[in-house]
Scaffold this active site. Sequence first.
Site, PDB file in Angstrom:
ATOM      1  N   ARG A 121       0.805  -1.235   0.000  1.00 56.96           N
ATOM      2  CA  ARG A 121       0.000   0.000   0.000  1.00 56.96           C
ATOM      3  C   ARG A 121       0.837   1.284   0.000  1.00 56.96           C
ATOM      4  NH1 ARG A 121      -3.197  -2.952   3.713  1.00 56.96           N
ATOM      5  NH2 ARG A 121      -5.001  -3.845   2.637  1.00 56.96           N
ATOM      6  N   LYS A 143       3.812  11.663 -11.233  1.00 57.60           N
ATOM      7  CA  LYS A 143       3.073  10.729 -12.104  1.00 57.60           C
ATOM      8  C   LYS A 143       3.904   9.457 -12.235  1.00 57.60           C
ATOM      9  CE  LYS A 143       0.372  13.652 -15.196  1.00 57.60           C
ATOM     10  NZ  LYS A 143       0.192  14.075 -16.591  1.00 57.60           N
ATOM     11  N   GLU A 185      11.281  18.630 -24.580  1.00 55.90           N
ATOM     12  CA  GLU A 185      10.492  18.934 -23.368  1.00 55.90           C
ATOM     13  C   GLU A 185      11.027  20.208 -22.702  1.00 55.90           C
ATOM     14  OE1 GLU A 185       7.757  17.442 -22.268  1.00 55.90           O
ATOM     15  OE2 GLU A 185       7.780  15.320 -22.853  1.00 55.90           O
ATOM     16  N   LYS A 228       8.088  23.319 -13.350  1.00 57.97           N
ATOM     17  CA  LYS A 228       7.206  22.169 -13.133  1.00 57.97           C
ATOM     18  C   LYS A 228       6.696  22.158 -11.685  1.00 57.97           C
ATOM     19  CE  LYS A 228       6.066  17.510 -14.136  1.00 57.97           C
ATOM     20  NZ  LYS A 228       6.280  16.295 -14.880  1.00 57.97           N
ATOM     21  N   GLU A 238      -3.847  17.249 -12.013  1.00 58.74           N
ATOM     22  CA  GLU A 238      -4.218  17.616 -13.380  1.00 58.74           C
ATOM     23  C   GLU A 238      -5.708  17.882 -13.562  1.00 58.74           C
ATOM     24  OE1 GLU A 238      -1.664  15.800 -16.412  1.00 58.74           O
ATOM     25  OE2 GLU A 238      -3.396  15.765 -17.734  1.00 58.74           O
ATOM     26  N   ARG A 242      -2.320  21.948 -14.748  1.00 58.53           N
ATOM     27  CA  ARG A 242      -1.250  20.985 -15.090  1.00 58.53           C
ATOM     28  C   ARG A 242      -1.337  20.511 -16.538  1.00 58.53           C
ATOM     29  NH1 ARG A 242       1.403  16.183 -11.313  1.00 58.53           N
ATOM     30  NH2 ARG A 242       2.840  15.443 -12.903  1.00 58.53           N
ATOM     31  N   ASN A 246       1.104  19.326 -21.066  1.00 57.59           N
ATOM     32  CA  ASN A 246       0.882  18.411 -22.190  1.00 57.59           C
ATOM     33  C   ASN A 246       0.957  19.129 -23.539  1.00 57.59           C
ATOM     34  OD1 ASN A 246       0.427  16.351 -20.347  1.00 57.59           O
ATOM     35  ND2 ASN A 246      -1.762  16.819 -20.196  1.00 57.59           N
ATOM     36  N   HIS A 249       1.613  17.326 -26.808  1.00 58.08           N
ATOM     37  CA  HIS A 249       1.504  15.881 -26.567  1.00 58.08           C
ATOM     38  C   HIS A 249       0.316  15.244 -27.286  1.00 58.08           C
ATOM     39  CE1 HIS A 249       4.603  16.807 -23.742  1.00 58.08           C
ATOM     40  NE2 HIS A 249       4.684  15.582 -23.274  1.00 58.08           N
ATOM     41  N   HIS A 253       1.619  12.244 -29.067  1.00 58.42           N
ATOM     42  CA  HIS A 253       1.268  10.934 -28.518  1.00 58.42           C
ATOM     43  C   HIS A 253       0.625  10.053 -29.587  1.00 58.42           C
ATOM     44  CE1 HIS A 253      -0.935   7.968 -26.086  1.00 58.42           C
ATOM     45  NE2 HIS A 253       0.110   8.091 -25.282  1.00 58.42           N
ATOM     46  N   HIS A 266      10.139   9.895 -27.374  1.00 62.61           N
ATOM     47  CA  HIS A 266       9.014  10.720 -26.926  1.00 62.61           C
ATOM     48  C   HIS A 266       9.182  12.192 -27.356  1.00 62.61           C
ATOM     49  CE1 HIS A 266       5.739  11.966 -24.349  1.00 62.61           C
ATOM     50  NE2 HIS A 266       6.532  12.778 -23.671  1.00 62.61           N
TER      51      HIS A 266
HETATM   52  P1  NAD Z   1      14.310   5.816 -21.041  1.00 65.44           P
HETATM   53  O1  NAD Z   1      14.101   5.709 -19.601  1.00 65.44           O
HETATM   54  O2  NAD Z   1      13.945   4.659 -21.908  1.00 65.44           O
HETATM   55  O3  NAD Z   1      15.835   6.181 -21.298  1.00 65.44           O
HETATM   56  C1  NAD Z   1      16.303   6.341 -22.614  1.00 65.44           C
HETATM   57  C2  NAD Z   1      17.545   5.477 -22.884  1.00 65.44           C
HETATM   58  O4  NAD Z   1      18.677   6.071 -22.284  1.00 65.44           O
HETATM   59  C3  NAD Z   1      17.459   4.065 -22.312  1.00 65.44           C
HETATM   60  O5  NAD Z   1      18.054   3.178 -23.224  1.00 65.44           O
HETATM   61  C4  NAD Z   1      18.325   4.154 -21.043  1.00 65.44           C
HETATM   62  O6  NAD Z   1      18.877   2.921 -20.697  1.00 65.44           O
HETATM   63  C5  NAD Z   1      19.374   5.131 -21.474  1.00 65.44           C
HETATM   64  N1  NAD Z   1      19.994   5.920 -20.401  1.00 65.44           N
HETATM   65  C6  NAD Z   1      19.369   6.556 -19.389  1.00 65.44           C
HETATM   66  N2  NAD Z   1      20.227   7.323 -18.717  1.00 65.44           N
HETATM   67  C7  NAD Z   1      21.437   7.147 -19.283  1.00 65.44           C
HETATM   68  C8  NAD Z   1      22.724   7.695 -19.037  1.00 65.44           C
HETATM   69  N3  NAD Z   1      22.933   8.638 -18.120  1.00 65.44           N
HETATM   70  N4  NAD Z   1      23.763   7.261 -19.801  1.00 65.44           N
HETATM   71  C9  NAD Z   1      23.551   6.356 -20.794  1.00 65.44           C
HETATM   72  N5  NAD Z   1      22.359   5.829 -21.108  1.00 65.44           N
HETATM   73  C10 NAD Z   1      21.313   6.246 -20.355  1.00 65.44           C
HETATM   74  O7  NAD Z   1      13.540   7.062 -21.692  1.00 65.44           O
HETATM   75  P2  NAD Z   1      13.209   8.540 -21.195  1.00 65.44           P
HETATM   76  O8  NAD Z   1      13.144   9.332 -22.438  1.00 65.44           O
HETATM   77  O9  NAD Z   1      14.086   9.000 -20.083  1.00 65.44           O
HETATM   78  O10 NAD Z   1      11.748   8.372 -20.583  1.00 65.44           O
HETATM   79  C11 NAD Z   1      10.656   8.020 -21.391  1.00 65.44           C
HETATM   80  C12 NAD Z   1       9.554   7.541 -20.486  1.00 65.44           C
HETATM   81  O11 NAD Z   1       9.198   8.586 -19.591  1.00 65.44           O
HETATM   82  C13 NAD Z   1       8.277   7.147 -21.215  1.00 65.44           C
HETATM   83  O12 NAD Z   1       7.823   5.906 -20.731  1.00 65.44           O
HETATM   84  C14 NAD Z   1       7.289   8.250 -20.848  1.00 65.44           C
HETATM   85  O13 NAD Z   1       5.962   7.787 -20.785  1.00 65.44           O
HETATM   86  C15 NAD Z   1       7.789   8.647 -19.483  1.00 65.44           C
HETATM   87  N6  NAD Z   1       7.413  10.003 -19.078  1.00 65.44           N
HETATM   88  C16 NAD Z   1       6.866  10.156 -17.842  1.00 65.44           C
HETATM   89  C17 NAD Z   1       6.526  11.414 -17.394  1.00 65.44           C
HETATM   90  C18 NAD Z   1       5.998  11.587 -16.004  1.00 65.44           C
HETATM   91  O14 NAD Z   1       5.600  12.699 -15.652  1.00 65.44           O
HETATM   92  N7  NAD Z   1       5.998  10.559 -15.187  1.00 65.44           N
HETATM   93  C19 NAD Z   1       6.730  12.542 -18.215  1.00 65.44           C
HETATM   94  C20 NAD Z   1       7.284  12.354 -19.479  1.00 65.44           C
HETATM   95  C21 NAD Z   1       7.637  11.073 -19.915  1.00 65.44           C
HETATM   96  N1  GLY Z   2       4.696  15.358 -18.025  1.00 63.53           N
HETATM   97  C1  GLY Z   2       3.407  15.866 -17.766  1.00 63.53           C
HETATM   98  C2  GLY Z   2       3.083  15.942 -16.307  1.00 63.53           C
HETATM   99  O1  GLY Z   2       3.879  15.598 -15.465  1.00 63.53           O
HETATM  100  O2  GLY Z   2       2.002  16.330 -15.964  1.00 63.53           O
END
Ligand code: NAD
Ligand code: GLY
Length: 372
Positions: A121, A143, A185, A228, A238, A242, A246, A249, A253, A266
Amino acid sequence: MKRITVDLGARSYPIYIAAGCLNQIGDIVSSHQLERKIALITDENVGPLYSDAVEAALKASGFQVSVYVLPAGEASKSLETADKLYEYLIRDRFDRKSTIISLGGGVIGDVGGFIAATFMRGIRFVQIPTTLLAQTDSSVGGKVGINHRFGKNLIGAFYQPCFVLIDPQVLETLPLRERRAGMAEVVKYGLIADETFFDFLAGHLEDVIQLAPSGDVEGVIETCCSIKARVVQQDEREGGLRQILNFGHTAGHALEALTNFEFYRHGEAVAMGMRCMTWLSWQSDFISEADFSRIDALLQRFPQPSPQPVFESNEILEKIYSDKKVFDGKLNVVLLSKIGEALVKKNLDPKAMLAALEWMNRSSDEIKQYYR
Ligand code: NAD
Ligand code: GLY
């Protein structure tokens, strides 16, 4: 060390930012009075580079650490991965007082946070983001979630971490394509909230991506996190404001979904989506043609993977309407009211969206021909 507070009453937390701060993690975890047992979740790219240092620093401060390494990439945000992680945590006798630390990009942050939100939990959670996208966006705001075979991020929660620790030095090992994608971003924050920041980025885009001193990546991360934090403080779940995060997006998306989240990074798709909504902001008389041109010139500098698949505007629109952000068949989108200010346009006429998508398709053809 820079410190930004995300002020959410009882769920408030600090974001620490400093070059080389990774090896201070032991002291920081101690100062947050977290208990001894820690699960460090990372991926197979980040783990070999940084998990030894993090583990050693934690152990030096008296913590007991188990490291779980997931395959790199979006596929790890799955129910199957979650099930495996629950199994390991139960097997290794983690309990309600334990802590999960996510060390990685947005994927590891989202899945680690989801496990933390749901295991027993809810247990303590710490984010150590290692991509530009995660350091400027996804690690802040709470998120967390995983994907379902019917769609991305369909299962999740709002679950704030105890703190976020950002070491910009780790970006040196991040592949250039990932840095460029994360930069989309970053530009988003300038567009929706800070014109001065936008001007800086327009002049220093490549310096930031190349981590040159003149790009001041640490300052850039600090600005994005501050914006942020400000937005999330006003609208954690949101309900309204918030949504401006997006920006770009909606179409972005849809493009990712049409290519099974495998073709675009992304940020690449978001850059296209932001072009589309900037055009619509101009066509709706919210911004001037001059501002549209300034913004579009910057967004055109985001390279797209090739050969780019071609989707009919109608096909993209249909995908948009299947997204979880469409409520009751009504499409709400984010537009710019000026550079540095955004608004939510409720119940947009689908014809307006279609026109913007048609423009996007036409204009990316023109860009391709220009570069050919
Ligand atoms: P990711 O986590 O897949 O990382 C991208 C690549 O970089 C991976 O291959 C990883 O292994 C590599 N990597 C990471 N750090 C590294 C480093 N310092 N050195 C070498 N390699 C490294 O992708 P991302 O772009 O960071 O994140 C995308 C994800 O984030 C998606 O799933 C998306 O939905 C999510 N997201 C979430 C939010 C949120 O608010 N929670 C917002 C935007 C995106
Ligand atoms: N990346 C969008 C949010 O965190 O709301």
